[in-house]
Scaffold this motif. Structure first.
Motif, PDB file in Angstrom:
ATOM      1  N   ILE A 213      19.970  25.310  21.554  1.00 28.44           N
ATOM      2  CA  ILE A 213      20.070  26.739  21.228  1.00 28.44           C
ATOM      3  C   ILE A 213      19.406  27.023  19.878  1.00 28.44           C
ATOM      4  O   ILE A 213      18.649  27.998  19.725  1.00 28.44           O
ATOM      5  CB  ILE A 213      21.544  27.175  21.217  1.00 28.44           C
ATOM      6  CG1 ILE A 213      22.132  27.084  22.631  1.00 28.44           C
ATOM      7  CG2 ILE A 213      21.688  28.597  20.677  1.00 28.44           C
ATOM      8  CD1 ILE A 213      23.634  27.300  22.688  1.00 28.44           C
ATOM      9  N   ILE A 214      19.671  26.162  18.880  1.00 24.47           N
ATOM     10  CA  ILE A 214      19.044  26.324  17.567  1.00 24.47           C
ATOM     11  C   ILE A 214      17.529  26.235  17.683  1.00 24.47           C
ATOM     12  O   ILE A 214      16.782  27.049  17.114  1.00 24.47           O
ATOM     13  CB  ILE A 214      19.574  25.274  16.579  1.00 24.47           C
ATOM     14  CG1 ILE A 214      21.069  25.475  16.321  1.00 24.47           C
ATOM     15  CG2 ILE A 214      18.807  25.323  15.260  1.00 24.47           C
ATOM     16  CD1 ILE A 214      21.717  24.352  15.538  1.00 24.47           C
ATOM     17  N   THR A 215      17.062  25.231  18.433  1.00 26.84           N
ATOM     18  CA  THR A 215      15.621  25.055  18.616  1.00 26.84           C
ATOM     19  C   THR A 215      15.005  26.263  19.305  1.00 26.84           C
ATOM     20  O   THR A 215      13.940  26.762  18.902  1.00 26.84           O
ATOM     21  CB  THR A 215      15.347  23.783  19.439  1.00 26.84           C
ATOM     22  OG1 THR A 215      15.887  22.651  18.752  1.00 26.84           O
ATOM     23  CG2 THR A 215      13.858  23.581  19.641  1.00 26.84           C
ATOM     24  N   LEU A 216      15.659  26.737  20.349  1.00 24.88           N
ATOM     25  CA  LEU A 216      15.143  27.862  21.116  1.00 24.88           C
ATOM     26  C   LEU A 216      15.022  29.121  20.264  1.00 24.88           C
ATOM     27  O   LEU A 216      14.033  29.863  20.367  1.00 24.88           O
ATOM     28  CB  LEU A 216      16.050  28.116  22.314  1.00 24.88           C
ATOM     29  CG  LEU A 216      15.586  29.162  23.337  1.00 24.88           C
ATOM     30  CD1 LEU A 216      14.285  28.733  23.982  1.00 24.88           C
ATOM     31  CD2 LEU A 216      16.659  29.375  24.394  1.00 24.88           C
ATOM     32  N   ILE A 217      16.005  29.348  19.393  1.00 27.16           N
ATOM     33  CA  ILE A 217      16.005  30.576  18.586  1.00 27.16           C
ATOM     34  C   ILE A 217      15.157  30.435  17.324  1.00 27.16           C
ATOM     35  O   ILE A 217      14.355  31.321  16.994  1.00 27.16           O
ATOM     36  CB  ILE A 217      17.451  30.955  18.208  1.00 27.16           C
ATOM     37  CG1 ILE A 217      18.264  31.282  19.471  1.00 27.16           C
ATOM     38  CG2 ILE A 217      17.466  32.148  17.249  1.00 27.16           C
ATOM     39  CD1 ILE A 217      19.740  31.509  19.205  1.00 27.16           C
ATOM     40  N   VAL A 218      15.314  29.315  16.630  1.00 28.38           N
ATOM     41  CA  VAL A 218      14.746  29.178  15.295  1.00 28.38           C
ATOM     42  C   VAL A 218      13.349  28.569  15.301  1.00 28.38           C
ATOM     43  O   VAL A 218      12.458  29.009  14.560  1.00 28.38           O
ATOM     44  CB  VAL A 218      15.691  28.331  14.410  1.00 28.38           C
ATOM     45  CG1 VAL A 218      15.084  28.082  13.040  1.00 28.38           C
ATOM     46  CG2 VAL A 218      17.038  29.017  14.277  1.00 28.38           C
ATOM     47  N   VAL A 219      13.129  27.555  16.158  1.00 29.40           N
ATOM     48  CA  VAL A 219      11.922  26.741  16.070  1.00 29.40           C
ATOM     49  C   VAL A 219      10.855  27.152  17.075  1.00 29.40           C
ATOM     50  O   VAL A 219       9.667  27.259  16.734  1.00 29.40           O
ATOM     51  CB  VAL A 219      12.268  25.248  16.256  1.00 29.40           C
ATOM     52  CG1 VAL A 219      11.022  24.382  16.139  1.00 29.40           C
ATOM     53  CG2 VAL A 219      13.321  24.815  15.243  1.00 29.40           C
ATOM     54  N   ASP A 220      11.245  27.359  18.311  1.00 27.00           N
ATOM     55  CA  ASP A 220      10.299  27.582  19.398  1.00 27.00           C
ATOM     56  C   ASP A 220       9.387  28.771  19.104  1.00 27.00           C
ATOM     57  O   ASP A 220       9.841  29.831  18.671  1.00 27.00           O
ATOM     58  CB  ASP A 220      11.058  27.811  20.706  1.00 27.00           C
ATOM     59  CG  ASP A 220      10.178  27.580  21.922  1.00 27.00           C
ATOM     60  OD1 ASP A 220       9.097  28.184  22.006  1.00 27.00           O
ATOM     61  OD2 ASP A 220      10.584  26.788  22.799  1.00 27.00           O
ATOM     62  N   GLU A 221       8.088  28.563  19.374  1.00 25.87           N
ATOM     63  CA  GLU A 221       7.125  29.629  19.116  1.00 25.87           C
ATOM     64  C   GLU A 221       7.335  30.830  20.027  1.00 25.87           C
ATOM     65  O   GLU A 221       6.855  31.936  19.729  1.00 25.87           O
ATOM     66  CB  GLU A 221       5.701  29.100  19.300  1.00 25.87           C
ATOM     67  CG  GLU A 221       5.369  28.652  20.716  1.00 25.87           C
ATOM     68  CD  GLU A 221       3.932  28.202  20.863  1.00 25.87           C
ATOM     69  OE1 GLU A 221       3.220  28.201  19.845  1.00 25.87           O
ATOM     70  OE2 GLU A 221       3.524  27.848  21.987  1.00 25.87           O
ATOM     71  N   ALA A 222       8.058  30.647  21.145  1.00 24.79           N
ATOM     72  CA  ALA A 222       8.324  31.762  22.047  1.00 24.79           C
ATOM     73  C   ALA A 222       9.351  32.729  21.483  1.00 24.79           C
ATOM     74  O   ALA A 222       9.488  33.852  22.000  1.00 24.79           O
ATOM     75  CB  ALA A 222       8.798  31.237  23.400  1.00 24.79           C
ATOM     76  N   SER A 223      10.101  32.328  20.442  1.00 26.48           N
ATOM     77  CA  SER A 223      11.084  33.223  19.824  1.00 26.48           C
ATOM     78  C   SER A 223      10.702  33.462  18.368  1.00 26.48           C
ATOM     79  O   SER A 223       9.644  34.032  18.097  1.00 26.48           O
ATOM     80  CB  SER A 223      12.493  32.649  19.965  1.00 26.48           C
ATOM     81  OG  SER A 223      12.541  31.329  19.468  1.00 26.48           O
ATOM     82  N   LEU A 224      11.522  33.005  17.410  1.00 22.48           N
ATOM     83  CA  LEU A 224      11.219  33.280  16.005  1.00 22.48           C
ATOM     84  C   LEU A 224      10.070  32.419  15.479  1.00 22.48           C
ATOM     85  O   LEU A 224       9.239  32.902  14.718  1.00 22.48           O
ATOM     86  CB  LEU A 224      12.479  33.057  15.151  1.00 22.48           C
ATOM     87  CG  LEU A 224      13.648  34.007  15.418  1.00 22.48           C
ATOM     88  CD1 LEU A 224      14.832  33.659  14.518  1.00 22.48           C
ATOM     89  CD2 LEU A 224      13.244  35.456  15.216  1.00 22.48           C
ATOM     90  N   GLY A 225      10.048  31.141  15.862  1.00 21.60           N
ATOM     91  CA  GLY A 225       8.971  30.253  15.414  1.00 21.60           C
ATOM     92  C   GLY A 225       8.857  30.196  13.901  1.00 21.60           C
ATOM     93  O   GLY A 225       7.759  30.329  13.351  1.00 21.60           O
TER      94      GLY A 225
END
Length: 483
Positions: free
Chosen positions: A415-427
């Protein structure tokens, strides 16, 4: 009788020695502390942004997908096949790093490494299914020491080769390929366990259900070791004894389901265990995230293209400091049921400060020091947590708790990766990510400081509630003998 006596000694020394040897070679991965510089360097030529926001999240998502199925499959196949698979995928991992060019190959690398990490549960589970319970503590110490020695020697040696001999990153990966290949070959020497924790055969499951108090190595362990039985058993008898039809029957699957549910209820039967498990999952999610992205932070502060880096030396120091912190737990005399949750909050606060320090400093040495402090705090606390949980549970329940807590931690990390790290979200960039990680640890610290303060005050006001399970048992035994 002679065969039985020899096999009893063999049954714990030989598998422990071979598995320790495997753990040493499997963790002697000198190239791992230099993975990020290798990926963004001339050999792979991948940008830092792609590594951060696109490539590394693939491992997190793949790990989550593999973890729980492999946890059950590990027990069903009786551990050794999964250790062999881990060794094979470690070899594949470094073959890809050494010889496969391009971003698609590195995407496959992340999925491949997810298989490696998800099969780690087989490493410790294997030995508990092979040896008598009286050797658990010694065998666990040997296995952890072998892992520590492998990681420390691998990281330290690679740092010396790079700093003193100017060895290229490619050759560090080639050397690591050789060590993990030794691990893969060593895995074939492991004897095959004759039992599992959950997927027992009908006869063993029936006997085990009558004597649950005797633990996972109780009556369902054969009285005569398997190496002596195999000499007398025919091939047909062995097929009948362990055939797939018996393992996959409706009754056996139902029995496994009941045992899993009973183990789950026991594992989370008290608030004490729930809070320790909660810290385990929350803190491990943050630890894995920081461990995965720390090299990007180091690269941001000091580029390897312009100056020397000491990632391997820092990881070696972290391993030694973490080992000392973990080892010290056994010599600290504290009423953990009173002060444990407060200790979780206090040391989590220290870890929070270390994470913020890593995010805000412009000095690579200060960042290195912050990482050492953070990792030492985590290793110290996770050792206490594991001990507190294991001391109140049977081996089946502990294995299940380990799997569930790790799965929850990985779900939170995803969840942290998906929201904070992934370029598809906050990146987010790496510095902002570490600010988020620090805030995450601050929330954990605040939660357990409040909870720990409340627990300590409540138990100080009611000291009779601090009596441990062992003390209660002693009182019952004394009372019985007195009357």
């Amino acid at each position: 009788m002679v065969c039985w006596a020899k096999a009893k000694s063999y049954s714990w020394t030989y598998p422990t020695a071979v598995l320790s040897l495997y753990g040493f070679f499997a963790n002697c991965r000198g190239a791992e502390p230099f993975l990020t510089p290798y990926l963004i360097g001339p050999y792979k030529n991948i940008s830092e942004e792609v590594v951060n926001n696109y490539l590394f999240p693939i491992w997190t998502y793949s790990y989550l997908a593999f973890l729980f199925p492999i946890f059950l499959l590990t027990d069903f196949l009786r551990y050794k096949p999964l250790i062999v698979v881990q060794g094979l995928f470690l070899v594949t991992n470094y073959l890809l790093l050494c010889f496969a060019p391009g971003l698609p190959a590195m995407m496959c690398l992340q999925v491949n490494y997810a298989v490696v990490t998800s099969t780690e549960v087989a490493y410790f589970s294997y030995i508990y299914s092979m040896i008598p319970v009286e050797f658990y503590q010694r065998a666990t110490g040997y296995l952890r020491s072998a892992m520590l020695a492998g990681y420390t020697i691998g990281a330290g040696l690679s740092q010396m080769l790079i700093s003193l001999a100017g060895v290229d990153y490619f050759y560090i990966n080639a050397i690591t390929l050789g060590t993990v290949s030794m691990a893969f070959l060593t895995s074939f020497w492991l004897p095959m366990p004759q039992r599992s924790l959950f997927f027992k055969e009908k006869k063993a499951a029936a006997v085990g259900s009558q004597s649950q108090q005797e633990g996972p190595l109780g009556p369902d362990r054969p009285e005569q070791p398997a190496m002596c039985k195999d000499d007398a058993a025919s091939g047909a008898e062995k097929m009948e004894h362990s055939g797939c039809a018996d393992w996959c029957s409706r009754d056996n699957v139902a029995a496994v389901g009941r045992l899993l549910w009973q183990s789950f209820r026991e594992s989370y039967s008290s608030r004490h265990l729930i809070y320790w498990s909660l810290w385990w999952s929350l803190a491990t999610a943050g630890y894995m995230q920081i461990f995965n992205y720390i090299q990007l932070m180091w690269n941001h502060i000091q580029s390897p293209a312009t100056s020397s880096i000491y990632n391997g030396g820092v990881e070696a120091v972290c391993s030694l400091v973490g080992a000392v912190a973990s080892f010290s737990v056994g010599y600290i005399r504290v009423a953990w049921d009173v002060w444990g949750e407060l200790a979780l909050g206090l040391f989590s606060a220290v870890a929070t400060g270390a994470v913020f320090l890593m995010a805000l400093t412009s000095s690579i040495w200060v960042c290195y020091a912050g990482y050492v402090v953070f990792k030492a705090c985590y290793m110290f606390l996770i050792t206490i947590t594991a001990f507190q949980i294991a001391s109140n549970l049977s081996m089946e329940c502990y294995a299940l708790t380990f799997g569930i807590n790790t799965f929850v931690a990985l779900l939170l990390q995803t969840i942290i990766t998906l929201i904070v790290v992934d370029e598809a979200s906050l990146g987010l960039d790496i510095v902002t990510q570490f600010m988020v990680f620090g805030s995450y640890y601050a929330a954990i610290s605040l939660l357990f400081l409040v909870r720990g303060t409340y627990t300590a005050c409540a138990k100080k006001r009611n000291p009779e509630h601090t009596v441990t399970k062992e003390q209660k048992l002693s009182v019952e035994v004394i009372s019985t003998e007195h009357f």
